[in-house]
Scaffold this motif. Structure first.
Motif, mmCIF file in Angstrom:
data_model
loop_
_atom_site.group_PDB
_atom_site.id
_atom_site.type_symbol
_atom_site.label_atom_id
_atom_site.label_comp_id
_atom_site.label_asym_id
_atom_site.label_seq_id
_atom_site.Cartn_x
_atom_site.Cartn_y
_atom_site.Cartn_z
ATOM 1 N N HIS A 29 -11.686 -11.260 5.640
ATOM 2 C CA HIS A 29 -11.050 -10.002 5.997
ATOM 3 C C HIS A 29 -12.051 -8.903 5.651
ATOM 4 O O HIS A 29 -12.833 -9.024 4.710
ATOM 5 C CB HIS A 29 -9.758 -9.834 5.198
ATOM 6 C CG HIS A 29 -8.948 -8.655 5.602
ATOM 7 N ND1 HIS A 29 -9.259 -7.376 5.202
ATOM 8 C CD2 HIS A 29 -7.837 -8.556 6.363
ATOM 9 C CE1 HIS A 29 -8.370 -6.536 5.705
ATOM 10 N NE2 HIS A 29 -7.489 -7.223 6.412
ATOM 11 N N GLY A 31 -11.649 -6.063 4.298
ATOM 12 C CA GLY A 31 -11.390 -5.306 3.076
ATOM 13 C C GLY A 31 -12.365 -5.607 1.947
ATOM 14 O O GLY A 31 -13.018 -4.692 1.421
ATOM 15 N N TYR A 139 -7.212 -13.321 1.375
ATOM 16 C CA TYR A 139 -7.043 -11.886 1.162
ATOM 17 C C TYR A 139 -5.584 -11.469 1.033
ATOM 18 O O TYR A 139 -5.234 -10.686 0.147
ATOM 19 C CB TYR A 139 -7.715 -11.136 2.315
ATOM 20 C CG TYR A 139 -7.441 -9.653 2.338
ATOM 21 C CD1 TYR A 139 -8.138 -8.793 1.500
ATOM 22 C CD2 TYR A 139 -6.482 -9.117 3.197
ATOM 23 C CE1 TYR A 139 -7.885 -7.419 1.513
ATOM 24 C CE2 TYR A 139 -6.233 -7.749 3.225
ATOM 25 C CZ TYR A 139 -6.931 -6.903 2.388
ATOM 26 O OH TYR A 139 -6.670 -5.561 2.415
ATOM 27 N N LEU A 140 -4.720 -11.969 1.912
ATOM 28 C CA LEU A 140 -3.318 -11.534 1.868
ATOM 29 C C LEU A 140 -2.678 -11.825 0.517
ATOM 30 O O LEU A 140 -1.894 -11.030 0.010
ATOM 31 C CB LEU A 140 -2.518 -12.207 2.988
ATOM 32 C CG LEU A 140 -2.772 -11.717 4.412
ATOM 33 C CD1 LEU A 140 -1.946 -12.520 5.401
ATOM 34 C CD2 LEU A 140 -2.459 -10.234 4.540
ATOM 35 N N TRP A 145 1.542 -6.296 -1.809
ATOM 36 C CA TRP A 145 1.960 -5.450 -0.695
ATOM 37 C C TRP A 145 3.388 -4.972 -0.918
ATOM 38 O O TRP A 145 4.268 -5.774 -1.214
ATOM 39 C CB TRP A 145 1.901 -6.241 0.615
ATOM 40 C CG TRP A 145 0.563 -6.833 0.937
ATOM 41 C CD1 TRP A 145 0.123 -8.072 0.581
ATOM 42 C CD2 TRP A 145 -0.491 -6.219 1.660
ATOM 43 N NE1 TRP A 145 -1.156 -8.279 1.053
ATOM 44 C CE2 TRP A 145 -1.558 -7.149 1.723
ATOM 45 C CE3 TRP A 145 -0.648 -4.976 2.288
ATOM 46 C CZ2 TRP A 145 -2.759 -6.880 2.372
ATOM 47 C CZ3 TRP A 145 -1.834 -4.700 2.930
ATOM 48 C CH2 TRP A 145 -2.869 -5.638 2.963
ATOM 49 N N ILE A 152 3.156 -5.673 8.087
ATOM 50 C CA ILE A 152 2.209 -6.487 8.843
ATOM 51 C C ILE A 152 2.902 -7.262 9.953
ATOM 52 O O ILE A 152 2.357 -7.411 11.047
ATOM 53 C CB ILE A 152 1.458 -7.457 7.896
ATOM 54 C CG1 ILE A 152 0.532 -6.667 6.963
ATOM 55 C CG2 ILE A 152 0.621 -8.455 8.693
ATOM 56 C CD1 ILE A 152 -0.219 -7.526 5.983
ATOM 57 N N ASP A 185 -9.106 -1.100 5.548
ATOM 58 C CA ASP A 185 -9.249 -1.773 6.838
ATOM 59 C C ASP A 185 -7.944 -2.362 7.352
ATOM 60 O O ASP A 185 -7.877 -2.806 8.504
ATOM 61 C CB ASP A 185 -10.303 -2.894 6.722
ATOM 62 C CG ASP A 185 -10.564 -3.579 8.045
ATOM 63 O OD1 ASP A 185 -11.076 -2.905 8.974
ATOM 64 O OD2 ASP A 185 -10.232 -4.772 8.189
ATOM 65 N N SER A 186 -6.892 -2.354 6.550
ATOM 66 C CA SER A 186 -5.632 -2.987 6.950
ATOM 67 C C SER A 186 -4.740 -2.097 7.807
ATOM 68 O O SER A 186 -3.657 -2.521 8.201
ATOM 69 C CB SER A 186 -4.864 -3.457 5.711
ATOM 70 O OG SER A 186 -5.552 -4.505 5.054
ATOM 71 N N GLY A 189 -3.768 -3.710 10.988
ATOM 72 C CA GLY A 189 -2.896 -4.864 10.798
ATOM 73 C C GLY A 189 -1.464 -4.476 10.521
ATOM 74 O O GLY A 189 -0.529 -5.009 11.118
#
Length: 258
Positions: A29, A31, A139-140, A145, A152, A185-186, A189
């Motif tokens: 990813h 990020g 990454y997730l 979150w 997402i 960067d998300s 997404g």
């Protein structure tokens, strides 16, 4: 390893499984590598009295989960404003480049815009649901979150808090800017308008503008995506920390049917 990267020497880093994106365990990813390049920019001829005001990343290809080399330089020196550059390479091939303006700070408190309305506290927001099939790590899973609205896996505009739960580089406390860039960067997404099982929506770049120093661990994306009729889209967001807005992001999107 509770970090995105393990430092091998001054400019070589081993990527850990925490960097992998949701599509492949072999590619990252954006990020984590964005944060790694920001680390290099912060350490390039460091000037404590200056801050990064804009960073643009050009994505030259997939960033592999592998050993990477980082370089950084001052492209245009200046007393008050200077242009920096940084590059991430794998086996001699550049995969990600960054250029950044760094500006010496000054006192403009009498001219400053209002701080803006802060968002709901991240700790008061529900954890964002991630489908079981995407919970294997990478990454997730290396990020926490929390959704104010959308998310997402919900099509459309979204407001989402996130923070890394691992360090950028093992054994180092990440700066606030490094934490912010793991999140920035998300935007494309969290505000996606496509069914990711049927469409590609891949960003070719990322630009982040900051109007003040970020603070803390949590960063939010108030994000939206617009898709045009010719296979091109734009994702933008207002970046927040817990004090209020701190900057903005923009990404160009390549959109195609799978």
């Amino acid at each position: 390893m509770d970090a995105f990267y393990e430092r091998l020497d001054d400019d070589r880093f081993a990527s850990t499984g925490h960097t992998s994106g949701p599509w492949s365990v072999e590619s990252q990813h954006l990020g984590p590598p964005s944060a790694l390049l920001v680390r290099a920019l912060e350490r390039c001829a460091p000037r404590p009295e200056a801050m990064l005001s804009r960073v643009t990343f050009e994505v030259l290809g997939p960033v592999p989960v592998a050993e990477l080399t980082v370089t950084a330089s001052v492209d245009r020196p200046g007393r008050s404003v200077e242009l920096l550059a940084a590059e991430l390479a794998h086996e001699g091939r550049p995969v990600l480049r960054a250029r950044a303006w760094r500006i010496v700070t000054g006192d403009t408190a009498e001219l400053a815009s209002g701080p803006g309305e802060p968002l709901a506290s991240p700790l008061g927001c529900a954890r964002m649901a991630i489908p079981e099939a995407w919970r294997g790590g990478g990454y997730l899973a290396a990020m926490e979150w929390r959704a104010v609205s959308g998310g997402i896996f919900t099509s459309g505009d979204a407001v989402v808090w996130a923070r890394p739960v691992v360090r950028v580089v093992a054994g180092e406390e990440p700066s606030a800017a490094q934490r912010l860039f793991t999140v920035a960067d998300s935007a494309s997404g969290v505000s996606s308008r496509v069914d990711i099982r049927e469409w590609y929506a891949i960003n070719t770049d990322l630009t982040v503008h900051l109007h003040r120093e970020p603070v803390g661990e949590w960063y939010a994306l108030d994000a939206r995506t617009v898709i045009g009729p010719s296979g091109i889209g734009v994702a933008t967001s207002v970046l927040h920390d817990e004090r209020g807005p701190v900057g903005r992001t923009a990404q160009s999107l390549f959109v195609r049917k799978r």
